[in-house]
Write a protein that holds these residues in place. Structure first.
Motif, mmCIF file in Angstrom:
data_model
loop_
_atom_site.group_PDB
_atom_site.id
_atom_site.type_symbol
_atom_site.label_atom_id
_atom_site.label_comp_id
_atom_site.label_asym_id
_atom_site.label_seq_id
_atom_site.Cartn_x
_atom_site.Cartn_y
_atom_site.Cartn_z
ATOM 1 N N UNK A 179 44.342 38.722 71.325
ATOM 2 C CA UNK A 179 44.173 38.901 72.766
ATOM 3 C C UNK A 179 42.696 39.016 73.146
ATOM 4 N N UNK A 180 42.422 38.918 74.440
ATOM 5 C CA UNK A 180 41.058 39.000 74.956
ATOM 6 C C UNK A 180 40.379 40.296 74.526
ATOM 7 N N UNK A 202 43.004 27.508 67.602
ATOM 8 C CA UNK A 202 41.993 27.056 68.553
ATOM 9 C C UNK A 202 42.479 25.892 69.409
ATOM 10 N N UNK A 203 43.634 25.335 69.013
ATOM 11 C CA UNK A 203 44.175 24.144 69.681
ATOM 12 C C UNK A 203 43.143 23.014 69.693
ATOM 13 N N UNK A 204 42.460 22.880 68.547
ATOM 14 C CA UNK A 204 41.404 21.882 68.432
ATOM 15 C C UNK A 204 41.135 21.643 66.952
ATOM 16 N N UNK A 205 40.751 20.436 66.601
ATOM 17 C CA UNK A 205 40.433 20.128 65.202
ATOM 18 C C UNK A 205 38.988 20.506 64.903
ATOM 19 N N UNK A 229 34.454 31.524 66.914
ATOM 20 C CA UNK A 229 35.063 30.597 67.857
ATOM 21 C C UNK A 229 35.862 31.401 68.879
ATOM 22 N N UNK A 230 35.849 30.975 70.131
ATOM 23 C CA UNK A 230 36.701 31.608 71.140
ATOM 24 C C UNK A 230 38.043 30.881 71.174
ATOM 25 N N UNK A 231 39.124 31.649 71.255
ATOM 26 C CA UNK A 231 40.468 31.083 71.249
ATOM 27 C C UNK A 231 41.002 30.968 72.671
#
Length: 342
Positions: A179-180, A202-205, A229-231
């Protein structure tokens, strides 16, 4: 982006002065390279070159900069992870700072190793950070439930989650810790699927992933640096490279917490200096004979105790040598100044 999405919490807020609000900028170390540190503020990325005047920092640290983006000071840490440097080098290496939760990742194929989990737990418990055991690659295991129960048997209160790192709905089980304002870190040996898990969260490669080696069913090591990394969930994720040589040092309390039932038995031995081998009145040997204690777990406890005692003594000796060297340097400098003033 704001400070909260970078993991800012009241613990750090309380360390700021009224002057800081007017004259300073707060930033978080997002990456550490040989040449310097990368920092994130609310509106930009800043690079600090490595310099003798800078304190030893690591990924996750919070620092205070002046308006010209020059270093002023590092804030106190809420938690810190460190280890004895890999190999024969006599030094302590910081791994990460200001972590709220550690995902200890282990795959359910040939990588499965309870002793390795205990090693990571000792490190995490020493830092007084919440640990979650994340079991991956269940599709390569015939009985994932039985193996998950083996992990749970280490501690009835231990959080254990089995996920498919490629499936976002499965990885959603980790959402409560992401969570934030929260920072999570990953620990685990090479090739257990950490990078795949990172990409899904991260919904990213973002991280490169590797396939499975056919000779030993283990994944290839892909992550090469510690980065923040920010999620999308609002939390902050710290990815770490696989640590093949995680040598313990200065984690006596962490070991006590990880092996609490063994230390409770040791307190019942007849002799306070019992080595738990063949002494009469040894409560640990009695528990072994009665099937109340797992021999593997005891052997790993004794092994990690020896390792942490040896490494802690080595680092203590190093610190003593550094202090003596510092005194000698200051003495020489003082004598040089005295001669110049004559």
């Amino acid at each position: 982006m704001n400070l909260q999405t970078l993991g800012w919490q009241p613990f750090f807020q309380q360390q700021l002065t009224l002057d800081d609000y007017d004259t300073s900028v707060v930033a978080r170390v997002s990456a550490h390279h040989r040449s310097g540190y990368q920092l994130l503020t609310e509106d930009r990325e800043v690079t600090l070159a490595v310099h003798d005047s800078l304190p030893s920092m690591t990924v996750g640290d919070w620092v205070v900069l002046d308006k010209q983006m020059q270093f002023k000071r590092c804030l106190d840490r809420s938690s810190q992870f460190s280890r004895k440097a890999a190999g024969s080098k006599l030094a302590e290496q910081k791994i990460a700072a200001n972590i709220d939760t550690v995902f200890i990742v282990m795959s359910l194929n040939d990588d499965f190793n309870l002793s390795r989990v205990e090693r990571y737990l000792a490190l995490t418990n020493e830092a007084q950070v919440e640990a979650v055991i994340v079991l991956t690659k269940a599709d390569l295991c015939e009985d994932s439930y039985a193996l998950a129960q083996q992990v749970q048997s280490l501690d009835a209160m231990l959080m254990v989650e089995t996920v498919n790192a490629l499936d976002p709905s499965s990885v959603q089980a980790l959402a409560p810790w992401c969570k934030t304002g929260k920072t999570v870190a990953f620990l685990g040996s090479s090739g257990v699927g950490k990078s795949t898990l990172v990409n899904t969260l991260l919904q990213d490669d973002t991280q490169e992933t590797g396939g499975i080696r056919e000779d030993d069913s283990k994944g290839r090591h892909t992550t090469t640096g510690r980065t923040l990394h920010t999620m999308p969930s609002g939390g902050v994720l710290l990815d770490t490279p696989g640590m093949r040589e995680l040598q313990l040092a200065n984690v006596s309390q962490g070991l006590s917490d990880t092996f609490a039932e063994i230390e409770a038995l040791a307190a019942q031995c007849r002799f306070s200096d019992c080595s738990h081998q063949n002494e009469p009145g040894c409560a640990i040997q009695k528990a072994l004979q009665q099937g109340q204690l797992d021999e593997r777990r005891l052997n790993n406890y004794l092994k990690l105790q020896r390792e942490q005692a040896r490494n802690s003594a080595s680092l203590a000796q190093l610190r003593s040598q550094d202090k003596q060297l510092g005194k000698m340097i200051r003495s020489v400098q003082s004598e040089n100044r005295a001669r110049k003033n004559k």
